[in-house]
Design a protein around this motif. Structure first.
Motif, PDB file in Angstrom:
ATOM      1  N   GLY A 385      49.617  44.741  64.740  1.00  0.00           N
ATOM      2  CA  GLY A 385      50.090  43.368  64.694  1.00  0.00           C
ATOM      3  C   GLY A 385      49.478  42.460  63.661  1.00  0.00           C
ATOM      4  N   ALA A 386      48.743  42.964  62.669  1.00  0.00           N
ATOM      5  CA  ALA A 386      48.158  42.078  61.664  1.00  0.00           C
ATOM      6  C   ALA A 386      49.260  41.358  60.883  1.00  0.00           C
ATOM      7  N   THR A 387      49.102  40.043  60.706  1.00  0.00           N
ATOM      8  CA  THR A 387      50.040  39.262  59.901  1.00  0.00           C
ATOM      9  C   THR A 387      49.461  38.924  58.530  1.00  0.00           C
ATOM     10  N   PHE A 388      48.169  39.146  58.351  1.00  0.00           N
ATOM     11  CA  PHE A 388      47.459  38.879  57.099  1.00  0.00           C
ATOM     12  C   PHE A 388      46.156  39.665  57.170  1.00  0.00           C
ATOM     13  N   THR A 389      45.656  40.109  56.020  1.00  0.00           N
ATOM     14  CA  THR A 389      44.466  40.964  56.022  1.00  0.00           C
ATOM     15  C   THR A 389      43.424  40.451  55.039  1.00  0.00           C
ATOM     16  N   VAL A 390      42.146  40.599  55.438  1.00  0.00           N
ATOM     17  CA  VAL A 390      41.011  40.298  54.560  1.00  0.00           C
ATOM     18  C   VAL A 390      40.234  41.593  54.348  1.00  0.00           C
ATOM     19  N   THR A 391      39.873  41.882  53.110  1.00  0.00           N
ATOM     20  CA  THR A 391      39.101  43.075  52.809  1.00  0.00           C
ATOM     21  C   THR A 391      37.984  42.707  51.846  1.00  0.00           C
ATOM     22  N   SER A 392      36.790  43.211  52.079  1.00  0.00           N
ATOM     23  CA  SER A 392      35.623  42.840  51.278  1.00  0.00           C
ATOM     24  C   SER A 392      34.972  44.070  50.651  1.00  0.00           C
ATOM     25  N   LEU A 393      34.655  43.937  49.379  1.00  0.00           N
ATOM     26  CA  LEU A 393      33.862  44.940  48.667  1.00  0.00           C
ATOM     27  C   LEU A 393      32.578  44.319  48.126  1.00  0.00           C
ATOM     28  N   GLY A 394      32.253  43.126  48.625  1.00  0.00           N
ATOM     29  CA  GLY A 394      31.053  42.449  48.171  1.00  0.00           C
ATOM     30  C   GLY A 394      29.786  43.231  48.447  1.00  0.00           C
ATOM     31  N   GLY A 395      29.766  43.931  49.574  1.00  0.00           N
ATOM     32  CA  GLY A 395      28.601  44.725  49.918  1.00  0.00           C
ATOM     33  C   GLY A 395      28.373  45.887  48.975  1.00  0.00           C
ATOM     34  N   VAL A 415      37.560  39.983  48.930  1.00  0.00           N
ATOM     35  CA  VAL A 415      36.338  39.185  48.834  1.00  0.00           C
ATOM     36  C   VAL A 415      35.315  39.944  47.998  1.00  0.00           C
ATOM     37  N   GLY A 416      34.809  39.302  46.949  1.00  0.00           N
ATOM     38  CA  GLY A 416      33.801  39.912  46.105  1.00  0.00           C
ATOM     39  C   GLY A 416      32.390  39.571  46.551  1.00  0.00           C
ATOM     40  N   ARG A 417      31.396  39.983  45.749  1.00  0.00           N
ATOM     41  CA  ARG A 417      29.996  39.809  46.130  1.00  0.00           C
ATOM     42  C   ARG A 417      29.537  38.366  45.931  1.00  0.00           C
ATOM     43  N   LEU A 418      28.571  37.955  46.712  1.00  0.00           N
ATOM     44  CA  LEU A 418      27.918  36.661  46.537  1.00  0.00           C
ATOM     45  C   LEU A 418      26.976  36.767  45.342  1.00  0.00           C
ATOM     46  N   ARG A 419      27.090  35.851  44.386  1.00  0.00           N
ATOM     47  CA  ARG A 419      26.295  35.936  43.163  1.00  0.00           C
ATOM     48  C   ARG A 419      25.903  34.532  42.699  1.00  0.00           C
ATOM     49  N   ASP A 420      25.003  34.501  41.727  1.00  0.00           N
ATOM     50  CA  ASP A 420      24.580  33.229  41.160  1.00  0.00           C
ATOM     51  C   ASP A 420      25.612  32.717  40.164  1.00  0.00           C
ATOM     52  N   GLY A 421      25.826  31.412  40.230  1.00  0.00           N
ATOM     53  CA  GLY A 421      26.658  30.736  39.252  1.00  0.00           C
ATOM     54  C   GLY A 421      25.882  29.584  38.634  1.00  0.00           C
ATOM     55  N   VAL A 422      26.524  28.859  37.759  1.00  0.00           N
ATOM     56  CA  VAL A 422      25.884  27.726  37.079  1.00  0.00           C
ATOM     57  C   VAL A 422      26.823  26.527  37.111  1.00  0.00           C
ATOM     58  N   GLU A 423      26.259  25.372  37.472  1.00  0.00           N
ATOM     59  CA  GLU A 423      26.994  24.108  37.426  1.00  0.00           C
ATOM     60  C   GLU A 423      26.225  23.155  36.515  1.00  0.00           C
ATOM     61  N   TRP A 424      26.938  22.475  35.633  1.00  0.00           N
ATOM     62  CA  TRP A 424      26.294  21.549  34.722  1.00  0.00           C
ATOM     63  C   TRP A 424      26.385  20.129  35.292  1.00  0.00           C
ATOM     64  N   VAL A 425      25.213  19.495  35.478  1.00  0.00           N
ATOM     65  CA  VAL A 425      25.117  18.130  35.974  1.00  0.00           C
ATOM     66  C   VAL A 425      24.281  17.323  34.986  1.00  0.00           C
ATOM     67  N   ASP A 426      24.928  16.311  34.350  1.00  0.00           N
ATOM     68  CA  ASP A 426      24.234  15.502  33.340  1.00  0.00           C
ATOM     69  C   ASP A 426      23.586  16.385  32.278  1.00  0.00           C
ATOM     70  N   ASP A 427      24.361  17.325  31.792  1.00  0.00           N
ATOM     71  CA  ASP A 427      23.914  18.249  30.741  1.00  0.00           C
ATOM     72  C   ASP A 427      22.748  19.126  31.164  1.00  0.00           C
ATOM     73  N   GLN A 428      22.519  19.244  32.476  1.00  0.00           N
ATOM     74  CA  GLN A 428      21.455  20.101  32.986  1.00  0.00           C
ATOM     75  C   GLN A 428      22.069  21.206  33.843  1.00  0.00           C
ATOM     76  N   PRO A 429      21.652  22.457  33.611  1.00  0.00           N
ATOM     77  CA  PRO A 429      22.208  23.550  34.433  1.00  0.00           C
ATOM     78  C   PRO A 429      21.625  23.537  35.844  1.00  0.00           C
ATOM     79  N   ARG A 430      22.471  23.828  36.800  1.00  0.00           N
ATOM     80  CA  ARG A 430      22.041  23.913  38.202  1.00  0.00           C
ATOM     81  C   ARG A 430      22.562  25.216  38.786  1.00  0.00           C
ATOM     82  N   ARG A 431      21.677  25.924  39.465  1.00  0.00           N
ATOM     83  CA  ARG A 431      22.058  27.205  40.074  1.00  0.00           C
ATOM     84  C   ARG A 431      22.973  26.967  41.274  1.00  0.00           C
ATOM     85  N   THR A 432      24.027  27.751  41.357  1.00  0.00           N
ATOM     86  CA  THR A 432      24.943  27.687  42.497  1.00  0.00           C
ATOM     87  C   THR A 432      25.136  29.091  43.060  1.00  0.00           C
ATOM     88  N   ARG A 433      25.782  29.153  44.229  1.00  0.00           N
ATOM     89  CA  ARG A 433      26.130  30.431  44.857  1.00  0.00           C
ATOM     90  C   ARG A 433      27.652  30.506  44.915  1.00  0.00           C
TER      91      ARG A 433
END
Length: 470
Positions: A385-395, A415-433
């Motif tokens: 009875g699934a009407t929609f499916t989620v599948t993850s290879l992040g692990g 769904v992919g893996r959780l990783r570090d990203g970068v956000e720019w705030v006032d020309d300064q890099p900030r680490r994101t997830r």
């Protein structure tokens, strides 16, 4: 032992099963079996299950292991000592024969041959089409078979139809059975209970007519039950090695067929979408501390993702749909399937009405279903009875991939893996997830813009995850 021949039919596992593959015979030709003994290993498009004998006798298959047949097809006979096969009147063969040859010998096509026997054909004689097991369950529960709608070949009533009929009746209080010798329980279940040290008086029955099923045993944890002796495996569990030939049979073969058909029958397209997970990670860390001394399960990141995916479907019903001959059907309920890797394949347990569950309920349900799937205890009903499916290879360290839609749906979310990203705030890099979502959708039903809007809604829910706790 039987005194007259009893036909053995390919059982219908779940309401949507059309065919199954005999993965392995568990009883040799001519071997003696009792009611409830495991007879064969059946592979369907949902799950591999052991099928029990519905009666006792000497078992004589009429098809080879590996055959794929429609539900209700004749696959063997249970005979008395010295009894000949009914279809030929000759001596019993020592090896399985071709199913079509047996049916031809009887003068009827294969499916019609499977309807010949105790159930009878609904012809001039007006006899009711019902399997022996369906008649037994109906007799145990007092059900009039004329009131039951059959879903087997030719409208034949199978045991699942009787159980569905019982489930539709007004709810009755659960039946707790004693360990009396007449308890409606198969010999296989009684043997498993003995091996696990479980008293049947402690088991709450959920089967038709108060019958204890194997799933009921799994719900009981005896106080001091001895650890069961591991059963010998029938398959090699080692990883494939160079030079091996992996047969496309059983679960592997069915997955191959369904995925190939999915890609042939749909116009599949995949969107990639990066979402911020900072707030989800922080909220999960907070819940781990606050719920440390409670019985509330700490949700995983996938639990938050599945909750967001289900909630977003309320605003984007075109993604919670199926394409059929008469048009695009928008489903009324949101039943979320999620992929679980198991040896030799993949199973997709289903969380019913996922959008209505709280995060703790989602965590508890997903954990239980995943554990049952990996342990081989999953029931066919939990895969329907699934009407929609989620599948993850992040692990597995995968960022982006192209999931293939399960037939009957119009979309699947990767769904992919959780990783570090970068956000720019006032020309300064900030680490994101961050992580990347991969939405594959059927372009026959959904265009690119609505699919992108769905992903945006999922992303907004994950940015402000407190709404997922409401």
């Amino acid at each position: 032992m039987t005194e007259v021949a009893v036909e053995v039919l390919l059982p219908k596992i779940g309401l949507t099963m059309q065919e199954g593959t005999i993965d392995e015979w568990l009883v040799p030709t001519g071997g003696a079996v009792s009611e409830g003994d495991a007879l064969l290993r059946l592979a369907t498009d949902k799950v591999d299950v052991d099928v029990e004998a519905e009666a006792g006798g000497l078992f004589h298959p009429v098809v080879q292991a590996g055959a794929t047949l429609p539900a209700g097809a004749l696959i063997g006979w249970l005979l008395a000592e010295g009894e000949a096969l009914p279809v030929s009147g000759g001596p019993v063969p020592t090896e399985p024969v071709d199913a079509d040859a047996v049916s031809a010998a009887a003068g009827v096509p294969p499916v019609a041959a499977s309807l010949k026997g105790s159930g009878g054909l609904n012809g001039s004689g007006g006899r009711l089409l019902a399997s022996p097991n369906a008649r037994r369950v109906a007799a145990e529960t007092g059900v009039d078979l004329t009131a039951v709608r059959g879903t087997g070949p030719g409208g034949r009533i199978v045991s699942e139809d009787v159980e569905e009929y019982l489930l539709a009746l007004p709810a009755q209080p659960p039946v707790v059975l004693s360990a009396d010798p007449v308890t409606p329980t198969s010999p296989l279940v009684r043997r498993l209970a003995k091996e696990r040290g479980i008293d049947l008086a402690d088991v709450q029955a959920t089967g038709a007519g108060g019958r204890i099923r194997r799933a009921d045993l799994d719900a009981v944890t005896p106080a001091a039950a001895p650890a069961p002796t591991p059963a010998p495996t029938r398959r090699a569990t080692a990883s494939p090695q160079p030079g091996d030939v992996v047969p496309l049979t059983g679960m592997r073969g069915i997955i191959a067929g369904r995925m190939h058909a999915s890609l042939q029958e749909m116009a599949q397209l995949t969107h990639g979408y990066e979402v911020r997970m900072d707030a989800v990670v922080a909220l999960r860390d907070q819940l781990k501390q606050e719920w440390a001394d409670s019985d509330l399960p700490v949700p995983s990141l996938n639990d938050f993702l599945m909750k967001a995916a289900a909630l977003a479907l309320r605003d984007h019903p075109l993604l919670n749909a199926g394409v059929f001959e008469d048009g695009i059907h928008l489903f009324e309920h949101i039943h979320l399937g999620f992929a679980v890797a198991v040896p030799n394949g993949l199973l997709v347990p289903v969380i019913q009405d996922a959008a209505d569950l709280s995060i703790p309920e989602m965590a508890r349900c997903s954990r239980e279903l995943a554990e049952n799937a990996r342990a081989g205890r999953i029931s066919p009903v939990q895969l329907e009875g699934a009407t929609f499916t989620v599948t993850s290879l992040g692990g597995y360290g995968v960022d982006f991939f192209t999931p293939v839609i399960n037939p009957g749906n119009v979309a699947i979310l990767g769904v992919g893996r959780l990783r570090d990203g970068v956000e720019w705030v006032d020309d300064q890099p900030r680490r994101t997830r961050v992580l990347t979502l991969s939405l594959t959708f059927d372009h026959r039903a959904v265009d690119g813009a609505p699919a992108a809007e769905y992903l945006r809604t999922v992303g907004e829910l994950l940015r402000r995850p407190l709404r997922l706790l409401v």
